[in-house]
Every structure is written in C-alpha cells, then in structure tokens.
Design a protein around this motif. Structure first.
Motif, PDB file in Angstrom:
ATOM      1  N   ILE A 150      -6.297   4.242  -3.303  1.00 20.16           N
ATOM      2  CA  ILE A 150      -7.502   4.310  -4.141  1.00 20.16           C
ATOM      3  C   ILE A 150      -7.741   2.986  -4.843  1.00 20.16           C
ATOM      4  O   ILE A 150      -8.868   2.460  -4.858  1.00 20.16           O
ATOM      5  CB  ILE A 150      -7.363   5.448  -5.172  1.00 20.16           C
ATOM      6  CG1 ILE A 150      -7.375   6.810  -4.466  1.00 20.16           C
ATOM      7  CG2 ILE A 150      -8.500   5.384  -6.198  1.00 20.16           C
ATOM      8  CD1 ILE A 150      -7.112   7.981  -5.377  1.00 20.16           C
ATOM      9  N   ARG A 151      -6.701   2.421  -5.417  1.00 18.24           N
ATOM     10  CA  ARG A 151      -6.844   1.162  -6.155  1.00 18.24           C
ATOM     11  C   ARG A 151      -7.317   0.036  -5.252  1.00 18.24           C
ATOM     12  O   ARG A 151      -8.161  -0.779  -5.647  1.00 18.24           O
ATOM     13  CB  ARG A 151      -5.500   0.794  -6.793  1.00 18.24           C
ATOM     14  CG  ARG A 151      -5.530  -0.477  -7.640  1.00 18.24           C
ATOM     15  CD  ARG A 151      -4.133  -0.896  -8.015  1.00 18.24           C
ATOM     16  NE  ARG A 151      -3.334  -1.229  -6.853  1.00 18.24           N
ATOM     17  CZ  ARG A 151      -3.374  -2.393  -6.216  1.00 18.24           C
ATOM     18  NH1 ARG A 151      -4.211  -3.340  -6.633  1.00 18.24           N
ATOM     19  NH2 ARG A 151      -2.623  -2.623  -5.169  1.00 18.24           N
ATOM     20  N   SER A 152      -6.812   0.015  -4.013  1.00 13.92           N
ATOM     21  CA  SER A 152      -7.086  -1.121  -3.137  1.00 13.92           C
ATOM     22  C   SER A 152      -8.331  -0.947  -2.266  1.00 13.92           C
ATOM     23  O   SER A 152      -9.026  -1.929  -1.985  1.00 13.92           O
ATOM     24  CB  SER A 152      -5.878  -1.382  -2.222  1.00 13.92           C
ATOM     25  OG  SER A 152      -4.710  -1.603  -2.976  1.00 13.92           O
ATOM     26  N   ASP A 153      -8.627   0.290  -1.826  1.00 18.74           N
ATOM     27  CA  ASP A 153      -9.604   0.454  -0.757  1.00 18.74           C
ATOM     28  C   ASP A 153     -10.727   1.446  -1.030  1.00 18.74           C
ATOM     29  O   ASP A 153     -11.628   1.574  -0.202  1.00 18.74           O
ATOM     30  CB  ASP A 153      -8.886   0.890   0.532  1.00 18.74           C
ATOM     31  CG  ASP A 153      -7.846  -0.121   0.978  1.00 18.74           C
ATOM     32  OD1 ASP A 153      -8.204  -1.299   1.131  1.00 18.74           O
ATOM     33  OD2 ASP A 153      -6.673   0.261   1.149  1.00 18.74           O
ATOM     34  N   ALA A 154     -10.702   2.169  -2.142  1.00 21.86           N
ATOM     35  CA  ALA A 154     -11.751   3.155  -2.403  1.00 21.86           C
ATOM     36  C   ALA A 154     -12.938   2.506  -3.090  1.00 21.86           C
ATOM     37  O   ALA A 154     -12.782   1.813  -4.105  1.00 21.86           O
ATOM     38  CB  ALA A 154     -11.208   4.300  -3.262  1.00 21.86           C
ATOM     39  N   ALA A 155     -14.142   2.751  -2.564  1.00 21.59           N
ATOM     40  CA  ALA A 155     -15.356   2.204  -3.182  1.00 21.59           C
ATOM     41  C   ALA A 155     -15.585   2.811  -4.556  1.00 21.59           C
ATOM     42  O   ALA A 155     -16.228   2.193  -5.413  1.00 21.59           O
ATOM     43  CB  ALA A 155     -16.558   2.467  -2.265  1.00 21.59           C
ATOM     44  N   TRP A 156     -15.042   4.014  -4.787  1.00 20.80           N
ATOM     45  CA  TRP A 156     -15.218   4.699  -6.064  1.00 20.80           C
ATOM     46  C   TRP A 156     -14.019   4.520  -7.000  1.00 20.80           C
ATOM     47  O   TRP A 156     -13.798   5.320  -7.931  1.00 20.80           O
ATOM     48  CB  TRP A 156     -15.478   6.190  -5.835  1.00 20.80           C
ATOM     49  CG  TRP A 156     -14.681   6.800  -4.703  1.00 20.80           C
ATOM     50  CD1 TRP A 156     -15.097   6.996  -3.427  1.00 20.80           C
ATOM     51  CD2 TRP A 156     -13.330   7.305  -4.763  1.00 20.80           C
ATOM     52  NE1 TRP A 156     -14.107   7.588  -2.675  1.00 20.80           N
ATOM     53  CE2 TRP A 156     -13.021   7.795  -3.469  1.00 20.80           C
ATOM     54  CE3 TRP A 156     -12.369   7.389  -5.764  1.00 20.80           C
ATOM     55  CZ2 TRP A 156     -11.774   8.362  -3.168  1.00 20.80           C
ATOM     56  CZ3 TRP A 156     -11.129   7.954  -5.467  1.00 20.80           C
ATOM     57  CH2 TRP A 156     -10.844   8.420  -4.182  1.00 20.80           C
ATOM     58  N   ALA A 157     -13.222   3.479  -6.769  1.00 18.54           N
ATOM     59  CA  ALA A 157     -12.010   3.254  -7.575  1.00 18.54           C
ATOM     60  C   ALA A 157     -12.326   3.110  -9.059  1.00 18.54           C
ATOM     61  O   ALA A 157     -11.552   3.553  -9.913  1.00 18.54           O
ATOM     62  CB  ALA A 157     -11.268   2.027  -7.060  1.00 18.54           C
ATOM     63  N   THR A 158     -13.475   2.491  -9.396  1.00 14.76           N
ATOM     64  CA  THR A 158     -13.812   2.294 -10.812  1.00 14.76           C
ATOM     65  C   THR A 158     -14.180   3.604 -11.499  1.00 14.76           C
ATOM     66  O   THR A 158     -14.115   3.712 -12.729  1.00 14.76           O
ATOM     67  CB  THR A 158     -14.976   1.304 -10.935  1.00 14.76           C
ATOM     68  OG1 THR A 158     -16.085   1.773 -10.149  1.00 14.76           O
ATOM     69  CG2 THR A 158     -14.555  -0.083 -10.459  1.00 14.76           C
TER      70      THR A 158
ATOM     71  N   GLN B 213       0.798  -1.221   0.000  1.00 20.92           N
ATOM     72  CA  GLN B 213       0.000   0.000   0.000  1.00 20.92           C
ATOM     73  C   GLN B 213       0.825   1.264   0.000  1.00 20.92           C
ATOM     74  O   GLN B 213       0.281   2.351  -0.069  1.00 20.92           O
ATOM     75  CB  GLN B 213      -0.918   0.024   1.226  1.00 20.92           C
ATOM     76  CG  GLN B 213      -2.061  -0.954   1.128  1.00 20.92           C
ATOM     77  CD  GLN B 213      -3.043  -0.746   2.245  1.00 20.92           C
ATOM     78  OE1 GLN B 213      -2.682  -0.331   3.325  1.00 20.92           O
ATOM     79  NE2 GLN B 213      -4.300  -1.027   1.989  1.00 20.92           N
ATOM     80  N   ALA B 214       2.127   1.183   0.107  1.00 17.34           N
ATOM     81  CA  ALA B 214       2.912   2.407   0.176  1.00 17.34           C
ATOM     82  C   ALA B 214       4.305   2.199  -0.356  1.00 17.34           C
ATOM     83  O   ALA B 214       4.833   1.093  -0.335  1.00 17.34           O
ATOM     84  CB  ALA B 214       2.990   2.890   1.621  1.00 17.34           C
ATOM     85  N   SER B 215       4.885   3.281  -0.851  1.00 12.40           N
ATOM     86  CA  SER B 215       6.276   3.258  -1.262  1.00 12.40           C
ATOM     87  C   SER B 215       7.078   4.017  -0.220  1.00 12.40           C
ATOM     88  O   SER B 215       6.949   5.225  -0.085  1.00 12.40           O
ATOM     89  CB  SER B 215       6.432   3.916  -2.631  1.00 12.40           C
ATOM     90  OG  SER B 215       7.796   3.993  -2.989  1.00 12.40           O
ATOM     91  N   THR B 216       7.887   3.310   0.557  1.00 16.30           N
ATOM     92  CA  THR B 216       8.706   3.948   1.573  1.00 16.30           C
ATOM     93  C   THR B 216      10.138   3.501   1.387  1.00 16.30           C
ATOM     94  O   THR B 216      10.415   2.450   0.812  1.00 16.30           O
ATOM     95  CB  THR B 216       8.251   3.566   2.990  1.00 16.30           C
ATOM     96  OG1 THR B 216       8.348   2.153   3.134  1.00 16.30           O
ATOM     97  CG2 THR B 216       6.831   4.006   3.254  1.00 16.30           C
TER      98      THR B 216
END
Length: 516
Positions: A378-386, A258-261
């Motif tokens: 957004i890709r993984s957890d947003a309901a509005w990703a589509t 989920q993140a780039s660190t």
C-alpha cells in the motif's frame, strides 16, 4: 417403416453402431482438447473390474471401523484410516491411524504399512481428512485434518470461539515400491514393515490455527511443486520443503523492500538408538532477516521503517489488525511452523548440528508475513495510499504456482479504513480492495502485480468475502491450463463419509473400482 429384409436390418444395425462409435470418438477428442472427460461416458464399468470391498477385506478390519479412502496414484495401494476416541466420546481424545493395503485384483488386500497421524496432538472432535500426493513425487504423502463445528461437550467448552479452526498436518514417507534391504518385514504372516530405513520410515507432524475468514484449502496449488507444501496460516504463507537433501532454495532469502520473508533450514537424522521417551526436537525458531537498503532510501529511513514494522507486529500480538484475538505466544510461529519429526515407532529424530555424512531428512521453510507485506505494498504502490488509515481484516488466495520458476501468485482481499476523496467527509469509511503479488521462492522477493480500486462497503462484511472468493475462482478458471494425464495431484477425502454419499473407490487410470 420397418426394414423388410435381414440385409436391411443388418445395415440399420451397422449404421447405429457406427453412429455410436462416432459419438464416443467425438467425446474422447473433446476430452483430449479440454482436459476433462464426460462422467456419462464412463459411468458403468464391466463387472470383471468391479470388486466388492467385503470380498477383499477381512471382516475383522471392517469391524474395526476402517474407513477406505481410495487408491494411491500408482494404483498399487488402497488407503484406509481409523479414528478411535475411547469409550466416552465427550471426554476422550481422537487417535488417527493411516493404513496402506497392497491391491491385487484377484486376491485379498494385504496391509503393508501404517502410521499414526497428528501424533502428540489432543484432538477433541472427528476431523475432515484430505490425503494428497504430489504430481511426480511418489516418496511421501500429505494428510490434512481440520475441525469443524462439533457436538462434543468438551469440544464446545474448550473451543468456544467459533472464529478459530485447528489445522493438523502429517507428512509421511511412502512404503518402498521395491523390496528395501533396510526395511525388513516383521517376522510374521503379515508384511508390515518396521521402517528401519529413514527414506521409507519418517513422519512429520505439525499443527497451526487459522481464523475467520478461514483460508481456502487449495491442494491443486499448495502441492503443485513436488516436495514443497504451501501453507496459509492466516497470518503468513509458509513454503515448506521436505526431502532427503536441500531442494527448495538456491540461496538465503535476498529480500526486497516490499516484503518481510524469512528462511530456515534444518536437517534431522534417524533416532533408532534413542529411547522411546526422548524429548521432543522441534525446529529452532528464526527471526526475519533485516531488509537491505536500496539507493533510493537512506539507511536512517530503512531503520525507521523496520522499527515501525516491529512495533506494528507487537501491537497486533500475532493476530490480525483490529481483531483483538487476545494474547498469542507466536511472534516466532509467524516466522516458522513447528514440526515434530519421528520414525515410524514414534521416536524423535535428532537435529543435525554439524557435518553429517549419513542419511538425513531436510526441512526448509520460507515465510511471507502478510501484514508487513500489505503495509509495504500500500505504501509503495497504491494510488490511494494517502487516503489509507488502517486495515481491519484480509483474506489471501493462491492464484497460481509455477513449479519451474518457483513463482507463487497470490491475491490479497482487504477490508480497510480510508478517507474518501470528498472534502466534506472527515471520518474514514470502510472499503474493500485487493492486492496481487508475486512471491519468488528462490529469493524471497515479492513484487506488486496489481492494486485494486477502493470499493465502499455498506452493511455486513460476510458477503464481501464470499464475493471476493468467487472473483478469485473466476480468475483462476481464466488462467487454468489442464495438466497432463500423469501430472496431477491425487486427492482423497473422507468428506463423503460425513455426507454418506461415497459408493465406489475408483482407480480411473487402470479402470478399476472397489464397490463399497
């Protein structure tokens, strides 16, 4: 009806005093419960604890335009600074120095320590300064400087883009609380130390640039963990730990999808044997560690996502999506801030490249890339990703920092393009939303806490950011737990100088005022 006898007058006086005493006790109890005392309660102090500045500072220092900021947390020192810009204000650089003065209520101030701030930087305008101390780390001090609009001709010529703001940082070691055998005073009447001891004689300087909407400065959260400073660079959040030994991370960043660190660590030793003109030693750049695979994703999918993310970063050129910030030299700078580390004489410290048994300064950085994080959440957890097309701007606010668990909670406000749910509309609209994310400084792992709904934006977007930040303040106030009287972040600024409103320097813990 007036009292008719002396006894009645005395009774009336005692009742009045008892009532006032009860009132004070109630106010004190209320302050103990809420963590805040009424300013009216301690508005006036006895003359014996109010010292006029001109009585304790020589006239020569006042003529040298020393600006006094306030007391350090220990109450032992008073800090001041000077800013010199040469004879020609429009075409000269500003040079800043910070001074420590030993304070004694019944004697004059003694200058015991001083450092040059933001060394090596070409500063074209007077800065807003904020000097901060960590809750329980009394070994060093942080100085933030940032630019605002300037009337300087040269400044306006060179900084025509009002969407940029320069941030300058100095982290300097404090003078020793007790005599140090290695920090010998200069053999003269003064007590200024030479700082031969690395523990009491190192200075770190850095500079970065933020863009609109400018990140809020939040010392209450950015310095909440001792020896660690959180820096919002507009493009990333950098957790930087400075100590005489590694203190921040228990292991290299074990990353989630989920993140780039990225993690980096460098140690530096004293350079007292180096000549004054020695070359700069900046910390070496590092690149993001590849995200490991998980059972639910194939290796091919992970490689494809990393490839796409890399293309996205290059397409943005280090700037925010869709802003057209122009060419930037910083893919590396998004990963790691460049620090210049010197001793008090301005000599650069040597980078430790092998085993070292002596004293050294350790600088660790853990970096969270905002743009990569936003896309992944957004890709993984947003309901509005589509519905999502792309985001055009964002603003990141720190909501909370837990110094015990090393968890940082952030809120990301987004302006984005997305399709509506209506079948009639075929063009994307502008929406606002927000993402709540927790970041673990021990591992570098990010977790999604919440994703807001889409709210359509009509008209100017400036009101979006003001409303967003107001909502963040409301959230913070709901979560706020008052710190103990000893665990707080001491903060001194020169903002009152620009507003001409500062009248006293107050040491509230010891009930002492210096009257300006």
């Amino acid at each position: 009806m007036a009292p008719s006898s002396k006894s009645e007058k005395d009774d009336s006086k005692q009742k009045s005093q008892r009532k006032h005493k009860d009132h004070v006790v109630k106010l004190l109890m209320r302050g103990k419960l809420s963590g805040q005392f009424s300013q009216r309660l301690f508005r006036k102090l006895p003359p014996r604890v109010c010292v006029p500045l001109k009585n304790i500072v020589s006239e020569e220092f006042l003529r040298a335009r020393h600006i006094f900021l306030g007391f350090t947390k220990c109450g032992r020192y008073v800090l001041s600074y000077t800013s010199d810009c040469g004879e020609d204000d429009d075409f000269s650089f500003y040079t800043y120095h910070l001074y420590w003065w030993e304070f004694n209520l019944h004697s004059r101030l003694k200058q015991v320590h001083h450092v040059r701030l933001f060394a090596g930087e070409e500063i074209y305008s007077d800065l807003y300064l904020t000097v901060c101390e960590w809750p329980n780390d009394h070994s060093k001090i942080v100085i933030f400087g940032f630019t605002r609009s300037s009337n300087s001709v040269l400044m306006n010529l060179m900084m025509s883009d009002e969407n940029n703001r320069d941030i300058y940082i100095t982290i300097a070691s404090m003078p020793p609380p007790k005599p140090c055998a290695q920090c010998c005073p200069v053999p003269s009447v003064t007590t200024i130390r030479t700082g031969e001891c690395l523990e009491h004689g190192y200075v770190l300087n850095s500079r970065y640039q933020v863009v609109y909407p400018f990140p809020t400065f939040q010392p209450a959260f950015q310095l909440k963990k001792d020896q660690v400073i959180l820096l919002n660079t507009s493009y990333s959040l950098v957790a930087c730990g400075i100590s005489l030994c590694p203190i921040l991370y228990t292991k290299r960043a074990a990353l989630s999808s989920q993140a780039s660190t990225s993690f980096s660590s460098s140690s530096l030793v004293s350079s007292s044997s180096l000549p004054q003109e020695s070359p700069e030693h900046r910390l070496p750049p590092s690149r993001p560690t590849p995200v490991p695979s998980s059972p639910s994703h194939s290796q091919a999918a992970m490689r494809a996502r990393e490839f796409a993310a890399d293309l996205f970063r290059r397409a943005q050129g280090g700037g925010k999506a869709g802003e057209g910030q122009g060419e930037r030299r910083y893919e590396d700078d998004k990963v790691q801030l460049p620090f210049t580390v010197t001793d008090l004489k301005g000599r650069n410290l040597q980078l430790v490249t092998g085993p070292h048994n002596g004293q050294s300064v350790c600088v660790e950085q853990l970096t969270l890339d905002f743009e990569y994080l936003i896309n992944e959440v957004i890709r993984s957890d947003a309901a509005w990703a589509t519905q999502f097309c792309s985001f055009s701007d964002y603003d990141v606010v720190i909501l909370e920092v837990c110094p015990d668990s090393n968890i940082v909670m952030i809120n990301i406000g987004l302006l984005l393009l997305a399709f509506s749910n209506s079948d009639e509309e075929h063009c994307p609209n502008t929406y606002h939303s927000n993402l709540q994310v927790s970041w673990d400084l021990n591992t570098g792992v990010c977790r999604t806490v919440g994703v807001g709904d889409l709210t359509e934006v009509k008209g100017q977007t400036g009101t979006v950011w003001s409303s967003y930040r107001k909502s963040c303040v409301n959230t913070v106030m709901k979560w706020l737990v008052p710190e103990s009287s000893s665990r707080y972040i001491n903060r001194m600024t020169n903002e009152a100088l620009h507003k001409s409103s500062l009248q006293v320097l107050a040491d509230s813990d010891r009930c002492t005022w210096i009257v300006l």
